[in-house]
Design a protein around this motif. Structure first.
Motif, PDB file in Angstrom:
ATOM      1  N   SER A   2     -23.510  -4.352   2.692  1.00  0.00           N
ATOM      2  CA  SER A   2     -23.333  -4.172   1.257  1.00  0.00           C
ATOM      3  C   SER A   2     -21.864  -4.169   0.894  1.00  0.00           C
ATOM      4  O   SER A   2     -20.990  -3.964   1.735  1.00  0.00           O
ATOM      5  N   SER A   3     -21.583  -4.377  -0.423  1.00  0.00           N
ATOM      6  CA  SER A   3     -20.188  -4.348  -0.874  1.00  0.00           C
ATOM      7  C   SER A   3     -19.581  -2.974  -0.664  1.00  0.00           C
ATOM      8  O   SER A   3     -18.386  -2.851  -0.403  1.00  0.00           O
ATOM      9  N   ARG A   4     -20.392  -1.937  -0.745  1.00  0.00           N
ATOM     10  CA  ARG A   4     -19.859  -0.604  -0.517  1.00  0.00           C
ATOM     11  C   ARG A   4     -19.489  -0.406   0.945  1.00  0.00           C
ATOM     12  O   ARG A   4     -18.507   0.245   1.270  1.00  0.00           O
ATOM     13  N   THR A  31     -14.516 -12.119  -2.846  1.00  0.00           N
ATOM     14  CA  THR A  31     -14.722 -12.174  -4.288  1.00  0.00           C
ATOM     15  C   THR A  31     -14.785 -13.618  -4.728  1.00  0.00           C
ATOM     16  O   THR A  31     -14.318 -14.523  -4.059  1.00  0.00           O
ATOM     17  N   GLN A  53     -15.673 -11.574  -9.837  1.00  0.00           N
ATOM     18  CA  GLN A  53     -17.015 -11.055  -9.596  1.00  0.00           C
ATOM     19  C   GLN A  53     -17.007 -10.217  -8.330  1.00  0.00           C
ATOM     20  O   GLN A  53     -16.746 -10.704  -7.235  1.00  0.00           O
ATOM     21  N   ASP A  55     -19.667  -8.051  -7.344  1.00  0.00           N
ATOM     22  CA  ASP A  55     -20.994  -8.202  -6.756  1.00  0.00           C
ATOM     23  C   ASP A  55     -21.820  -9.055  -7.708  1.00  0.00           C
ATOM     24  O   ASP A  55     -21.277  -9.668  -8.625  1.00  0.00           O
ATOM     25  N   SER A  56     -23.112  -9.095  -7.494  1.00  0.00           N
ATOM     26  CA  SER A  56     -23.951  -9.992  -8.295  1.00  0.00           C
ATOM     27  C   SER A  56     -24.028  -9.578  -9.754  1.00  0.00           C
ATOM     28  O   SER A  56     -24.433 -10.367 -10.599  1.00  0.00           O
ATOM     29  N   GLN A 111     -13.117  -2.946  -6.183  1.00  0.00           N
ATOM     30  CA  GLN A 111     -14.361  -2.226  -5.925  1.00  0.00           C
ATOM     31  C   GLN A 111     -14.417  -0.923  -6.719  1.00  0.00           C
ATOM     32  O   GLN A 111     -15.451  -0.568  -7.298  1.00  0.00           O
ATOM     33  N   SER A 114     -15.115  -1.609 -10.330  1.00  0.00           N
ATOM     34  CA  SER A 114     -16.521  -1.919 -10.598  1.00  0.00           C
ATOM     35  C   SER A 114     -17.348  -0.667 -10.841  1.00  0.00           C
ATOM     36  O   SER A 114     -18.451  -0.734 -11.377  1.00  0.00           O
TER      37      SER A 114
END
Length: 287
Positions: A2-4, A31, A53, A55-56, A111, A114
């Motif tokens: 995951s992005s996290r 990204t 962007q 994430d999605s 991040q 976001s």
């Protein structure tokens, strides 16, 4: 991944020296650059911006900004904030580890942005980025030789977020070398910083100094860190508790640096659990 989880990739160096000379590098992230445009804020010259962007579902705006002047030289930081417009957001001063304001740190700023913050990733090295541990050590020494300039840098970062960006509150977050300076920023602005996050940064345990702090503090440490002992973390926590400060200090068993400049992860300091712990803390105290 995951992005996290990507956010929590911490490249750790063993060579680093004590006191405030602690550092970590963090995250690797990808990204998608969508497009660039120019737009000026009132009273500012037009600057290049990008919509990125993360994430999605999340878009953030990023730009290079001059937020401070040190000895007549402009200091440029990396600003990231959510693309959607709305009421004033809380701000974050993000302080890099010993490698400097590099691409990893920029990804960290995106991040965090976001999550709903206006994030200013500051530059304590005057535009330089370390290419090797030896180079990083030299840059850290340059900071230590002139701590007054670094304090001015961070004070101006706060003023930039509050004045130029009209944020509602300001928190500070840093990793190892940056974690040490995260605490120093809190001590510098004890009645102005609204929340402080320290990832494995060198600590102050003097009660007279810590007694000035008025904000909640989150500290995240590992028991196997050779530069910050369990005893020092416990002394920091004990002093804050004795002073009646609002502090959450976590020591993760088995977590600590691995090999110099590697991307191997200290156990328990990665993944969604610590990310959610940190974001919940910021959510509670900044939003």
């Amino acid at each position: 991944m995951s992005s996290r989880q990507i956010f929590h990739i911490l490249k750790i160096s063993l060579f680093f020296m004590g006191a405030l000379l602690t550092g970590c590098s963090l995250l690797e992230g990808n990204t998608n650059h969508l497009h660039q445009f120019s737009k000026s804020h009132p009273g500012e010259e037009a600057v290049a911006k990008e919509i990125v962007q993360v994430d999605s579902e999340t878009l953030v705006v990023v730009e290079q900004v001059e937020y401070a002047t040190i000895d007549g030289e402009a200091i440029t930081g990396y600003l990231a904030y959510p693309h959607d417009k709305g009421s004033p957001r809380p701000g974050l001063i993000a302080i890099h580890e010993l490698w400097g304001l590099n691409e990893d740190m920029e990804a960290a700023a995106r991040q965090l942005a976001s999550e709903g913050y206006t994030v200013l990733a500051v530059d304590l090295y005057g535009g330089q980025v370390a290419a090797s541990p030896k180079n990083a050590q030299q840059l850290v020494h340059s900071v230590m030789r002139n701590p007054a300039a670094t304090r001015s840098n961070l004070r101006q970062a706060y003023n930039y977020l509050m004045g130029d960006r009209n944020v509602s509150k300001v928190g500070v977050i840093g990793w190892r070398f940056g974690g040490a300076w995260s605490l120093q920023t809190a001590l510098l602005l004890p009645d102005r910083i609204d929340a402080t996050v320290i990832y494995q940064g060198e600590l102050v345990t003097d009660s007279a100094e810590l007694n000035t702090l008025q904000m909640p503090i989150l500290g995240i440490f590992g028991t196997q860190d050779p530069l910050i002992s369990v005893e020092r973390v416990r002394a920091f926590e004990s002093t804050l508790n004795e002073l009646g400060k609002e502090a959450e200090i976590y020591l993760y068993d088995g977590a600590g640096p691995t090999t110099a400049s590697s991307s191997d992860q200290p156990r328990s300091l990665t993944g969604d659990a610590v990310w959610e712990q940190m974001t919940a803390f910021l959510q509670e105290h900044l939003r």
